[in-house]
Design a protein around this motif. Structure first.
Motif, PDB file in Angstrom:
ATOM      1  N   ALA A   1       0.843  -1.199   0.000  1.00 38.26           N
ATOM      2  CA  ALA A   1       0.000   0.000   0.000  1.00 38.26           C
ATOM      3  C   ALA A   1       0.874   1.244   0.000  1.00 38.26           C
ATOM      4  O   ALA A   1       1.790   1.374   0.817  1.00 38.26           O
ATOM      5  CB  ALA A   1      -0.921   0.001   1.219  1.00 38.26           C
ATOM      6  N   GLY A   2       0.580   2.166  -0.937  1.00 41.65           N
ATOM      7  CA  GLY A   2       1.361   3.394  -1.061  1.00 41.65           C
ATOM      8  C   GLY A   2       2.494   3.190  -2.046  1.00 41.65           C
ATOM      9  O   GLY A   2       3.538   2.639  -1.693  1.00 41.65           O
ATOM     10  N   ILE A   3       2.298   3.616  -3.286  1.00 46.84           N
ATOM     11  CA  ILE A   3       3.289   3.343  -4.328  1.00 46.84           C
ATOM     12  C   ILE A   3       4.135   4.587  -4.581  1.00 46.84           C
ATOM     13  O   ILE A   3       3.996   5.288  -5.579  1.00 46.84           O
ATOM     14  CB  ILE A   3       2.609   2.851  -5.629  1.00 46.84           C
ATOM     15  CG1 ILE A   3       1.641   1.724  -5.297  1.00 46.84           C
ATOM     16  CG2 ILE A   3       3.657   2.371  -6.624  1.00 46.84           C
ATOM     17  CD1 ILE A   3       2.284   0.540  -4.576  1.00 46.84           C
ATOM     18  N   GLY A   4       4.979   4.872  -3.598  1.00 46.04           N
ATOM     19  CA  GLY A   4       5.985   5.921  -3.729  1.00 46.04           C
ATOM     20  C   GLY A   4       7.348   5.269  -3.691  1.00 46.04           C
ATOM     21  O   GLY A   4       7.546   4.173  -4.222  1.00 46.04           O
ATOM     22  N   GLY A   5       8.306   5.926  -3.036  1.00 51.36           N
ATOM     23  CA  GLY A   5       9.649   5.377  -2.947  1.00 51.36           C
ATOM     24  C   GLY A   5       9.688   4.048  -2.217  1.00 51.36           C
ATOM     25  O   GLY A   5      10.260   3.067  -2.696  1.00 51.36           O
TER      26      GLY A   5
END
Length: 359
Positions: free
Chosen positions: A187-191
């Motif tokens: 969950a959370g597709i950042g770095g």
């Protein structure tokens, strides 16, 4: 003896960074001294400069994804030599005597590790006043040799930087809660999320991206995600599908029940993204008890997993970078543009996977 150098300093809560002279404390017997080359910019640095977690002390030199070259070693150091290329992360020291430290899990040191640039407001994680001299936004650093991680030959600086925090932060729960074949939701597709997808695939884990941003689908799939789940979609089809969910979000973007309902019975929800102080966790006991789902937290990583991760990356560097424009699209900017980079990161205007600030 003490050493004068230059660093980018946050003088007070919310103020921009300024290049100033600082004085490092004398080199201790167990420390190495490094000329810093570059440093990744982590969302945590932004949180610390605005004191979102209530643990910051000012003035402060942030930065905890630094790569440097050893130029001096303390009298008790036998593991490092002048010329070694090393990475410096969130911790600068620990007790090295408790059960956790002795097995390379210094991130859960029982008396509390010493944060790289934490001080008194951080309690047991800030015993020494390193808020001024500690972080990797300094031209020279002094840090315990145990926490100056040798970077394998062939791993580029700009790849190593984000692994020192974001990579290690997701790698540890991958080791703790996943095994080959595990169905993982990221969950959370950042770095952090991008690193989790890639590192999961290297360990034989099957990752699926979970995001509130539909435009991130192609990047997530390119990074190696088997599928993409958007919160705008009907989530009923995904109920009970995942063995583990690693949540990298730096804020409570969804109710806890949304994630827990996606887990199989007995599944594990692991939070690694740290929300602002006051953003609590809320869930009902009955569904937790009857499904035997688990809620856990994980913070950065210790030396055992850090060394393991870098060896894995060294042996699979082509795979890590192949078909992954995000990992290749690291934005290198000079330290003089650090304030603009931080602003873009907070406002989610960064174009690449990570900013790397270069001296």
């Amino acid at each position: 003896m003490s050493l004068e150098t230059e660093a980018y300093v946050c003088k007070a809560k919310g103020e921009p960074l300024k290049l100033e002279k600082i004085v490092l404390p004398p080199l201790e017997a167990n420390e190495v001294e490094c000329d810093m080359v570059c440093c990744g910019l982590c969302h945590t640095d932004c949180h610390m400069c605005t004191n979102d977690w209530g643990i910051s002390d000012f003035p402060m030199v942030p930065g905890h994804e630094g790569v440097g070259i050893v130029r001096a070693v303390g009298s008790a150091v036998s593991t490092h030599a002048v010329g070694d290329r090393v990475g410096i992360a969130w911790m600068r020291d620990s007790c090295q005597a408790c059960e956790a430290c002795l097995c390379g899990r210094e991130n859960i040191c029982q008396p509390g590790y010493q944060g790289t640039f934490l001080s008194k407001s951080a309690g047991v994680w800030g015993k020494k006043p390193y808020n001024l001299t500690g972080g990797c936004f300094s031209k020279v650093m002094r840090v315990a040799a145990r926490f100056a991680f040798k970077i394998p030959e062939g791993v580029p600086d700009d790849v190593a930087c984000p692994l020192l925090c974001g990579g290690g932060t997701v790698y540890e729960p991958l080791c703790d809660y996943c095994e080959p074949g595990t169905q993982l939701g990221v969950a959370g597709i950042g770095g952090l999320g991008t690193a989790a997808i890639k590192l999961a695939k290297l360990r034989g884990v099957t990752p699926t991206a979970i995001s509130s941003s539909p435009h991130k689908k192609q990047a997530a799939l390119a990074a190696g995600a088997k599928d993409f789940v958007c919160f705008d979609d009907d989530l009923a089809a995904w109920a009970g599908k995942f063995d583990v969910i690693i949540d990298t979000s730096p804020a409570n973007t969804q109710p806890a029940a949304t994630y827990l309902n996606l887990l199989k019975f007995g599944g594990t929800y692991c939070r690694v993204g740290i929300p602002a102080a006051g953003e609590g966790f809320k869930y009902d006991w009955i569904p937790l008890i009857f499904t035997q789902r688990k809620v856990v937290g994980s913070i950065v990583t210790g030396s055992k997993c850090m060394h393991s991760m870098f060896n894995l990356v060294k042996d699979n560097l082509d795979f890590l970078q192949a078909d992954n424009p995000d990992l290749q699209n690291i934005e290198k900017v000079p330290f003089s543009q650090a304030n603009a980079a931080m602003k873009n990161l907070v406002e989610r205007k960064n174009k690449g996977y990570r900013y790397v600030l270069v001296w």
